[in-house]
Design an enzyme around this catalytic site. Structure first.
Site, PDB file in Angstrom:
ATOM      1  N   ASN A 210       0.845  -1.186   0.000  1.00  0.00           N
ATOM      2  CA  ASN A 210       0.000   0.000   0.000  1.00  0.00           C
ATOM      3  C   ASN A 210       0.888   1.246   0.000  1.00  0.00           C
ATOM      4  O   ASN A 210       1.959   1.251   0.631  1.00  0.00           O
ATOM      5  CB  ASN A 210      -0.902  -0.019   1.241  1.00  0.00           C
TER       6      ASN A 210
ATOM      7  N   ASP B 287      -6.679   6.571  -8.698  1.00  0.00           N
ATOM      8  CA  ASP B 287      -8.063   6.693  -8.225  1.00  0.00           C
ATOM      9  C   ASP B 287      -8.321   8.163  -7.871  1.00  0.00           C
ATOM     10  O   ASP B 287      -7.608   8.731  -7.042  1.00  0.00           O
ATOM     11  CB  ASP B 287      -8.259   5.813  -6.989  1.00  0.00           C
TER      12      ASP B 287
ATOM     13  N   TYR C 199      -5.459   1.706 -19.167  1.00  0.00           N
ATOM     14  CA  TYR C 199      -6.599   2.620 -19.068  1.00  0.00           C
ATOM     15  C   TYR C 199      -6.493   3.727 -20.108  1.00  0.00           C
ATOM     16  O   TYR C 199      -7.496   4.162 -20.685  1.00  0.00           O
ATOM     17  CB  TYR C 199      -6.677   3.225 -17.668  1.00  0.00           C
TER      18      TYR C 199
END
Length: 215
Positions: free
Chosen positions: A92, A114, A192
Protein backbone atom coordinates in the site's frame (compact mmCIF):
# COMPACT_ATOMS: atom_id res chain seq x y z
CA UNK A 1 -10.82 -0.36 -9.80
CA UNK A 2 -10.53 -3.70 -8.02
CA UNK A 3 -9.91 -6.66 -10.32
CA UNK A 4 -11.54 -10.04 -10.08
CA UNK A 5 -9.46 -12.38 -7.93
CA UNK A 6 -7.05 -14.58 -9.86
CA UNK A 7 -6.59 -17.90 -8.01
CA UNK A 8 -3.14 -18.40 -9.50
CA UNK A 9 -1.79 -14.98 -8.44
CA UNK A 10 -0.58 -15.83 -4.93
CA UNK A 11 1.14 -19.02 -6.04
CA UNK A 12 2.96 -17.16 -8.82
CA UNK A 13 4.01 -14.36 -6.45
CA UNK A 14 5.26 -16.84 -3.83
CA UNK A 15 7.28 -18.66 -6.49
CA UNK A 16 9.27 -15.60 -7.61
CA UNK A 17 10.79 -13.71 -4.67
CA UNK A 18 13.62 -12.64 -6.98
CA UNK A 19 11.16 -10.56 -9.02
CA UNK A 20 8.48 -9.43 -6.58
CA UNK A 21 8.56 -8.43 -2.91
CA UNK A 22 5.97 -7.69 -0.25
CA UNK A 23 8.49 -5.34 1.40
CA UNK A 24 11.18 -3.47 -0.56
CA UNK A 25 14.12 -3.82 1.86
CA UNK A 26 16.07 -6.08 -0.49
CA UNK A 27 14.72 -4.96 -3.85
CA UNK A 28 17.77 -2.85 -4.66
CA UNK A 29 19.94 -5.97 -4.44
CA UNK A 30 17.84 -7.64 -7.13
CA UNK A 31 18.59 -5.08 -9.84
CA UNK A 32 21.37 -6.17 -12.19
CA UNK A 33 23.04 -2.75 -12.14
CA UNK A 34 23.15 0.29 -9.89
CA UNK A 35 21.56 3.08 -11.91
CA UNK A 36 18.81 5.72 -11.59
CA UNK A 37 15.48 4.35 -10.31
CA UNK A 38 11.96 5.43 -11.23
CA UNK A 39 8.84 4.48 -9.27
CA UNK A 40 5.29 3.95 -10.54
CA UNK A 41 2.63 4.15 -7.82
CA UNK A 42 -0.45 2.11 -8.69
CA UNK A 43 1.01 0.02 -11.51
CA UNK A 44 -2.11 -2.00 -12.25
CA UNK A 45 -1.40 -4.70 -14.84
CA UNK A 46 1.87 -2.97 -15.70
CA UNK A 47 1.67 -2.18 -19.41
CA UNK A 48 3.32 1.22 -18.92
CA UNK A 49 6.23 0.28 -16.68
CA UNK A 50 7.00 -2.95 -18.54
CA UNK A 51 7.34 -1.05 -21.82
CA UNK A 52 9.38 1.70 -20.14
CA UNK A 53 11.79 -0.89 -18.77
CA UNK A 54 12.16 -2.36 -22.25
CA UNK A 55 12.81 1.06 -23.81
CA UNK A 56 15.23 2.29 -21.13
CA UNK A 57 17.69 -0.41 -20.00
CA UNK A 58 19.84 2.36 -18.52
CA UNK A 59 17.19 3.03 -15.86
CA UNK A 60 15.81 0.78 -13.10
CA UNK A 61 12.03 0.69 -12.66
CA UNK A 62 10.05 -0.18 -9.54
CA UNK A 63 6.36 -1.10 -9.85
CA UNK A 64 4.23 -0.57 -6.73
CA UNK A 65 0.73 -2.02 -6.58
CA UNK A 66 -1.47 -3.17 -3.69
CA UNK A 67 -3.71 -5.54 -5.68
CA UNK A 68 -2.11 -8.96 -5.95
CA UNK A 69 -4.26 -9.98 -8.92
CA UNK A 70 -3.27 -6.90 -10.92
CA UNK A 71 0.45 -7.11 -10.23
CA UNK A 72 0.47 -10.85 -10.94
CA UNK A 73 -0.37 -10.02 -14.57
CA UNK A 74 2.81 -7.93 -14.80
CA UNK A 75 4.77 -10.59 -12.94
CA UNK A 76 3.67 -13.19 -15.48
CA UNK A 77 5.13 -11.06 -18.27
CA UNK A 78 8.31 -10.42 -16.26
CA UNK A 79 8.82 -14.14 -15.58
CA UNK A 80 8.97 -14.62 -19.35
CA UNK A 81 10.98 -11.49 -20.17
CA UNK A 82 13.34 -11.42 -17.15
CA UNK A 83 14.04 -7.68 -17.62
CA UNK A 84 17.04 -6.98 -15.36
CA UNK A 85 15.90 -3.41 -14.66
CA UNK A 86 12.36 -4.14 -13.43
CA UNK A 87 11.26 -5.11 -9.92
CA UNK A 88 7.78 -5.36 -8.39
CA UNK A 89 6.50 -4.58 -4.91
CA UNK A 90 3.09 -5.56 -3.50
CA UNK A 91 2.27 -2.90 -0.90
CA UNK A 92 0.00 0.00 0.00
CA UNK A 93 1.26 3.51 -0.83
CA UNK A 94 -0.04 5.12 2.38
CA UNK A 95 3.39 5.54 4.01
CA UNK A 96 5.93 5.74 1.21
CA UNK A 97 8.70 7.22 3.31
CA UNK A 98 8.69 4.22 5.62
CA UNK A 99 8.30 1.82 2.73
CA UNK A 100 11.19 3.30 0.75
CA UNK A 101 13.47 4.61 3.48
CA UNK A 102 16.88 5.29 1.94
CA UNK A 103 15.61 5.29 -1.65
CA UNK A 104 16.04 8.24 -4.02
CA UNK A 105 13.98 8.18 -7.21
CA UNK A 106 14.65 10.20 -10.35
CA UNK A 107 10.96 10.15 -11.35
CA UNK A 108 7.64 9.14 -9.78
CA UNK A 109 4.75 8.16 -12.04
CA UNK A 110 1.08 8.59 -11.11
CA UNK A 111 -0.86 6.99 -13.94
CA UNK A 112 -4.67 7.09 -13.82
CA UNK A 113 -4.76 7.13 -10.05
CA UNK A 114 -8.06 6.69 -8.23
CA UNK A 115 -9.56 10.24 -8.22
CA UNK A 116 -11.41 9.70 -4.92
CA UNK A 117 -14.09 12.21 -6.01
CA UNK A 118 -15.85 12.61 -2.66
CA UNK A 119 -14.57 15.50 -0.55
CA UNK A 120 -14.34 13.36 2.57
CA UNK A 121 -11.80 11.17 0.75
CA UNK A 122 -9.54 14.05 -0.33
CA UNK A 123 -6.63 12.87 1.83
CA UNK A 124 -6.50 9.62 -0.14
CA UNK A 125 -5.78 11.36 -3.44
CA UNK A 126 -2.20 10.77 -4.51
CA UNK A 127 -1.70 14.48 -5.12
CA UNK A 128 -2.90 15.55 -1.68
CA UNK A 129 -0.29 17.59 0.21
CA UNK A 130 0.75 14.73 2.51
CA UNK A 131 1.67 12.61 -0.52
CA UNK A 132 3.48 15.51 -2.19
CA UNK A 133 5.54 15.90 0.98
CA UNK A 134 6.61 12.28 0.72
CA UNK A 135 7.45 12.56 -2.97
CA UNK A 136 9.66 15.55 -2.24
CA UNK A 137 11.59 13.54 0.33
CA UNK A 138 11.96 10.52 -1.96
CA UNK A 139 12.98 12.30 -5.16
CA UNK A 140 16.48 13.38 -6.08
CA UNK A 141 16.95 17.15 -6.59
CA UNK A 142 15.09 18.13 -9.77
CA UNK A 143 13.29 14.76 -9.72
CA UNK A 144 10.01 14.71 -11.64
CA UNK A 145 6.46 13.79 -10.68
CA UNK A 146 4.57 12.77 -13.82
CA UNK A 147 0.79 12.47 -13.73
CA UNK A 148 -1.62 11.27 -16.40
CA UNK A 149 -5.40 10.95 -16.01
CA UNK A 150 -8.67 11.01 -17.91
CA UNK A 151 -10.43 12.70 -14.97
CA UNK A 152 -10.52 16.47 -15.47
CA UNK A 153 -11.68 17.21 -11.92
CA UNK A 154 -8.79 15.20 -10.45
CA UNK A 155 -6.38 16.84 -12.90
CA UNK A 156 -7.51 20.34 -11.92
CA UNK A 157 -7.33 19.40 -8.24
CA UNK A 158 -3.80 18.06 -8.75
CA UNK A 159 -2.61 21.23 -10.50
CA UNK A 160 -3.96 23.37 -7.66
CA UNK A 161 -2.44 21.10 -5.02
CA UNK A 162 0.95 21.07 -6.75
CA UNK A 163 0.89 24.82 -7.28
CA UNK A 164 0.01 25.51 -3.64
CA UNK A 165 2.90 23.22 -2.65
CA UNK A 166 5.25 25.39 -4.70
CA UNK A 167 5.89 22.91 -7.48
CA UNK A 168 6.90 24.09 -10.93
CA UNK A 169 5.26 22.72 -14.07
CA UNK A 170 7.73 21.62 -16.74
CA UNK A 171 5.12 20.32 -19.17
CA UNK A 172 1.34 20.39 -19.11
CA UNK A 173 -1.20 18.97 -21.53
CA UNK A 174 -4.98 19.06 -21.82
CA UNK A 175 -4.90 16.50 -24.65
CA UNK A 176 -1.62 14.59 -24.56
CA UNK A 177 -2.38 12.31 -27.50
CA UNK A 178 -2.88 15.26 -29.82
CA UNK A 179 -0.08 17.52 -28.63
CA UNK A 180 2.93 18.25 -30.82
CA UNK A 181 5.51 17.91 -28.04
CA UNK A 182 8.49 15.70 -27.26
CA UNK A 183 6.55 14.25 -24.31
CA UNK A 184 3.62 13.32 -26.52
CA UNK A 185 5.93 11.78 -29.11
CA UNK A 186 7.66 9.60 -26.50
CA UNK A 187 4.55 8.83 -24.46
CA UNK A 188 4.03 5.22 -23.37
CA UNK A 189 0.32 4.55 -22.70
CA UNK A 190 -1.21 2.54 -19.88
CA UNK A 191 -4.05 0.04 -20.27
CA UNK A 192 -6.60 2.62 -19.07
CA UNK A 193 -5.08 5.27 -21.31
CA UNK A 194 -5.59 3.12 -24.41
CA UNK A 195 -9.17 2.42 -23.34
CA UNK A 196 -10.12 6.04 -22.68
CA UNK A 197 -8.30 7.41 -25.71
CA UNK A 198 -10.08 4.93 -27.99
CA UNK A 199 -13.36 6.42 -26.74
CA UNK A 200 -12.19 9.89 -27.76
CA UNK A 201 -11.58 11.11 -24.21
CA UNK A 202 -8.69 13.55 -23.79
CA UNK A 203 -5.72 12.49 -21.68
CA UNK A 204 -4.56 15.15 -19.24
CA UNK A 205 -0.96 15.23 -18.09
CA UNK A 206 1.61 17.20 -16.17
CA UNK A 207 5.30 16.86 -15.39
CA UNK A 208 6.31 18.87 -12.33
CA UNK A 209 9.32 19.41 -10.10
CA UNK A 210 9.65 20.69 -6.55
CA UNK A 211 11.02 24.15 -6.00
CA UNK A 212 14.65 23.95 -4.98
CA UNK A 213 15.74 26.43 -2.34
CA UNK A 214 18.79 28.48 -3.38
CA UNK A 215 21.56 28.39 -0.82
Amino acid sequence: MRLRNKPWAKELIDAHPELIQVQPEHVADQFAQKQPVRLEIGTGKGQFIFKMAQLHPEINFLALEMQHSALAVLLKAQVDAQLPNLQLVVANAENLQALFAGWHFSEIYLNFSDPWPKTRHEKRRLTYSSFLTQYQQLLVPDGVVQLKTDNRHFFEYSLISMNQFGMQFQQLSLDLHHDDTTWAAANVPTEYEDKFSAKGQPIYGVRAVFHQAKG
